[in-house]
Design an enzyme around this catalytic site. Sequence first.
Site, PDB file in Angstrom:
ATOM      1  N   CYS A 198       0.808  -1.216   0.000  1.00 35.11           N
ATOM      2  CA  CYS A 198       0.000   0.000   0.000  1.00 35.11           C
ATOM      3  C   CYS A 198       0.845   1.272   0.000  1.00 35.11           C
ATOM      4  O   CYS A 198       1.663   1.483   0.911  1.00 35.11           O
ATOM      5  CB  CYS A 198      -0.913  -0.005   1.231  1.00 35.11           C
ATOM      6  N   TRP A 222      -7.410  -7.367   4.626  1.00 32.79           N
ATOM      7  CA  TRP A 222      -6.038  -7.584   5.089  1.00 32.79           C
ATOM      8  C   TRP A 222      -5.986  -8.649   6.180  1.00 32.79           C
ATOM      9  O   TRP A 222      -6.769  -8.620   7.125  1.00 32.79           O
ATOM     10  CB  TRP A 222      -5.449  -6.284   5.638  1.00 32.79           C
ATOM     11  N   ARG A 265     -14.760   0.419   5.175  1.00 37.32           N
ATOM     12  CA  ARG A 265     -13.660  -0.470   4.833  1.00 37.32           C
ATOM     13  C   ARG A 265     -12.563  -0.376   5.882  1.00 37.32           C
ATOM     14  O   ARG A 265     -12.303   0.696   6.437  1.00 37.32           O
ATOM     15  CB  ARG A 265     -13.095  -0.101   3.453  1.00 37.32           C
ATOM     16  N   THR A 290      -8.990  -0.110   6.356  1.00 37.52           N
ATOM     17  CA  THR A 290      -7.838   0.259   5.532  1.00 37.52           C
ATOM     18  C   THR A 290      -6.570   0.395   6.359  1.00 37.52           C
ATOM     19  O   THR A 290      -6.607   0.536   7.579  1.00 37.52           O
ATOM     20  CB  THR A 290      -8.113   1.591   4.815  1.00 37.52           C
ATOM     21  N   GLU A 332      -5.671   7.966   8.641  1.00 34.28           N
ATOM     22  CA  GLU A 332      -5.445   8.803   7.462  1.00 34.28           C
ATOM     23  C   GLU A 332      -3.941   9.024   7.296  1.00 34.28           C
ATOM     24  O   GLU A 332      -3.299   9.652   8.138  1.00 34.28           O
ATOM     25  CB  GLU A 332      -6.173  10.143   7.612  1.00 34.28           C
ATOM     26  N   SER A 333      -3.387   8.502   6.206  1.00 34.62           N
ATOM     27  CA  SER A 333      -1.929   8.528   6.032  1.00 34.62           C
ATOM     28  C   SER A 333      -1.364   9.942   6.004  1.00 34.62           C
ATOM     29  O   SER A 333      -0.259  10.184   6.503  1.00 34.62           O
ATOM     30  CB  SER A 333      -1.539   7.785   4.752  1.00 34.62           C
ATOM     31  N   TYR A 392      -5.519   4.894  -9.248  1.00 33.41           N
ATOM     32  CA  TYR A 392      -6.646   4.101  -8.773  1.00 33.41           C
ATOM     33  C   TYR A 392      -7.918   4.463  -9.542  1.00 33.41           C
ATOM     34  O   TYR A 392      -8.728   3.587  -9.875  1.00 33.41           O
ATOM     35  CB  TYR A 392      -6.844   4.318  -7.272  1.00 33.41           C
TER      36      TYR A 392
END
Length: 313
Positions: free
Chosen positions: A57, A90, A123, A125, A141-142, A188
């Site tokens: 990812c 995952w 989802r 994530t 949140e990245s 994406y």
Amino acid sequence: MLVNGKWSAEWHPVQATDKQGGFVRQTSSFRHWISNDGSTEFAAEPDRYHLYVALICPWASRTLIARSLKGLEQVISVSVVEPQLGEQGWHFGDYPGANRDTLNNAEYLHELYTRAAADFTGRATVPVLWDKKTQTIVNNESADILRMLNSGFGSLADNSIDLYPADLQSEIDALNESIYPRLNNGVYRTGFATTQISYQQAFHDVFSQLDELEERLSDGRTFLLGEQLTEADIRLFVTLIRFDAAYHGLFKCNLRRLRDYPQLNRYLKSMLAVSGVRQTVNIDHIKQGYYSIKALNPNGIVPVGPDMAEYGF
């Protein structure tokens, strides 16, 4: 995905589309903040936080790079999920380069979401920044986690590196606002498009952005804003390193390969030469993960190529 805390259906990459059939990404649900000044409930403390990631990812890899560059490896522990996306998303296991969840003993990542919010809908994530003390998710949140790792840990981090310096923030923000929708998420939008028109629009965004970046780097600068590495470089790098291995073929981003761009190719090698970056890249996980997406590759065949030897893989 989860509906009111229950796993409801087989994992699928596309959960929502716009009116033209374009891919719509889920908004992150946990947006708490870590601080080193007591201004939030989550204080910067050694060995309090744990990062759950997938090496496939790009969003999770942003956080791994920041953790490495800021010298937080001994402060924040990490678990890596297996690369293949199964029916329940995952999974923790024994695939080389992955590991079991010895912290919470979860089998699937979605179990952590329901521990944090029993009625969670959405989802599950990565990345997930977990608080061992309160047993909950701080943030998933990245972009937030990247900023927190840069400035939220005070003296626990290496502050000789500033990924979001005050004098460059407006330029960094402008780059992020262009690169994210057109390239980071653009690949994406291309790969998960459900109509020809949405695919073609996303495809154009991807390659027009790559063309602009190629021109930007044509003056020989090392990084996007000159000779100083910033978060904008991290956010770009995680997409570029996956481009030829996954997006060019599986996501139909096939006008050009990254190696067909001389300046971007040079830039990618410069990023890989930054201490702490290369160790976050696992090409096997990237290929195994993307090519396990049944909606795009129902037979699960993983390509042998491309040859990544020039990048040291």
